[in-house]
Design a protein around this motif. Structure first.
Motif, PDB file in Angstrom:
ATOM      1  N   LYS A  70      -3.487   0.788 -13.156  1.00 37.92           N
ATOM      2  CA  LYS A  70      -4.651  -0.078 -13.367  1.00 37.92           C
ATOM      3  C   LYS A  70      -5.653   0.072 -12.230  1.00 37.92           C
ATOM      4  CE  LYS A  70      -5.813  -4.723 -14.955  1.00 37.92           C
ATOM      5  NZ  LYS A  70      -6.334  -4.237 -16.241  1.00 37.92           N
ATOM      6  N   ALA A  71      -5.137   0.344 -11.029  1.00 39.60           N
ATOM      7  CA  ALA A  71      -6.011   0.523  -9.862  1.00 39.60           C
ATOM      8  C   ALA A  71      -6.573   1.947  -9.789  1.00 39.60           C
ATOM      9  CB  ALA A  71      -5.245   0.216  -8.584  1.00 39.60           C
ATOM     10  N   HIS A  72      -6.070   2.840 -10.643  1.00 44.16           N
ATOM     11  CA  HIS A  72      -6.488   4.258 -10.642  1.00 44.16           C
ATOM     12  C   HIS A  72      -6.233   4.913  -9.280  1.00 44.16           C
ATOM     13  CE1 HIS A  72      -8.383   3.183 -14.412  1.00 44.16           C
ATOM     14  NE2 HIS A  72      -9.127   2.295 -13.797  1.00 44.16           N
ATOM     15  N   VAL A  73      -5.107   4.546  -8.672  1.00 45.41           N
ATOM     16  CA  VAL A  73      -4.731   5.110  -7.371  1.00 45.41           C
ATOM     17  C   VAL A  73      -3.613   6.121  -7.589  1.00 45.41           C
ATOM     18  CG1 VAL A  73      -3.790   4.642  -5.080  1.00 45.41           C
ATOM     19  CG2 VAL A  73      -5.439   3.053  -6.093  1.00 45.41           C
ATOM     20  N   HIS A  74      -3.933   7.379  -7.406  1.00 46.50           N
ATOM     21  CA  HIS A  74      -2.977   8.461  -7.647  1.00 46.50           C
ATOM     22  C   HIS A  74      -1.967   8.518  -6.504  1.00 46.50           C
ATOM     23  CE1 HIS A  74      -1.432  12.506  -8.397  1.00 46.50           C
ATOM     24  NE2 HIS A  74      -1.907  12.382  -9.611  1.00 46.50           N
TER      25      HIS A  74
END
Length: 208
Positions: free
Chosen positions: A94-98
């Motif tokens: 959801k945070a788009h943190v890879h």
């Protein structure tokens, strides 16, 4: 600010969760909360870590915050429940943190706990991995086997079926049981609203 400094880790998790639910994006509040996460992260318990991660995702905190949170995951790993593992997958997506290391770390315990997951917990776990185009068979096998049981008993809700279908579409994974659930949805919704083009292609559907 003094009150923030005196907050316990549990209170920090509760405040973050409330701020996320109420969509409080006041800049000074956000800055203070990010700072408190840095200070209190090491003291969070397993549930607190999951709550803080999901609230941080909803509040759109950045990569630095998630690096701080990720540093706490290894020491909690053996105590995380299946639900909590799924929550962490969902938070990072959801945070788009890879973070390849995080998803590699969570895969085995999540596969081991797949048999106890609810339909929604399976859905957010599959979504979390597929968001980053990850679909390890050793994890997706147990997750989808669990979801198929929920489909057969009628326990899987339409939103969860759609979440799983769209996630599988993202990675091009055709599952026959999910296909059955998607076909039932297509009969109710011939326009295939809420299904991505990738899911429509993966499950061989045609919009009316």
């Amino acid at each position: 600010e003094g009150r923030f400094q005196r907050m316990t880790p549990r209170q920090l998790a509760m405040v973050l969760n409330a701020a996320a639910r109420l969509q409080l994006y006041e800049p000074r509040l956000m800055d203070a909360l990010v700072q408190m996460i840095r200070v209190k992260a090491r003291s969070l318990d397993t549930q607190g870590l999951c709550v803080v991660a999901n609230a941080s995702a909803k509040l759109q905190f950045g990569v630095e915050t998630f690096q701080v949170l990720y540093a706490q995951v290894p020491r909690h790993l053996s105590r995380l429940s299946g639900r909590q593992l799924a929550m962490l997958c969902h938070a990072w997506a959801k945070a788009h943190v890879h973070n390849d290391d995080l998803f590699a770390l969570l895969a085995l315990p999540l596969a081991q706990r797949a048999g106890g997951l609810s339909p929604h917990e399976v859905a957010i776990a599959v979504y979390g991995y597929a968001h980053f185009r990850k679909s390890p068979p050793e994890l997706f096998g147990p997750l989808l086997a669990r979801f198929s049981k929920h489909l057969m008993t009628g326990a899987a809700s339409e939103p969860d079926v759609l979440m799983v279908a769209n996630a599988l579409g993202r990675v091009g994974w055709h599952d026959e049981h999910v296909a059955g659930g998607v076909a039932a949805y297509a009969r109710r919704e011939p326009g295939l609203r809420n299904l991505s083009p990738q899911a429509i292609a993966t499950f061989g559907l045609t919009a009316a």
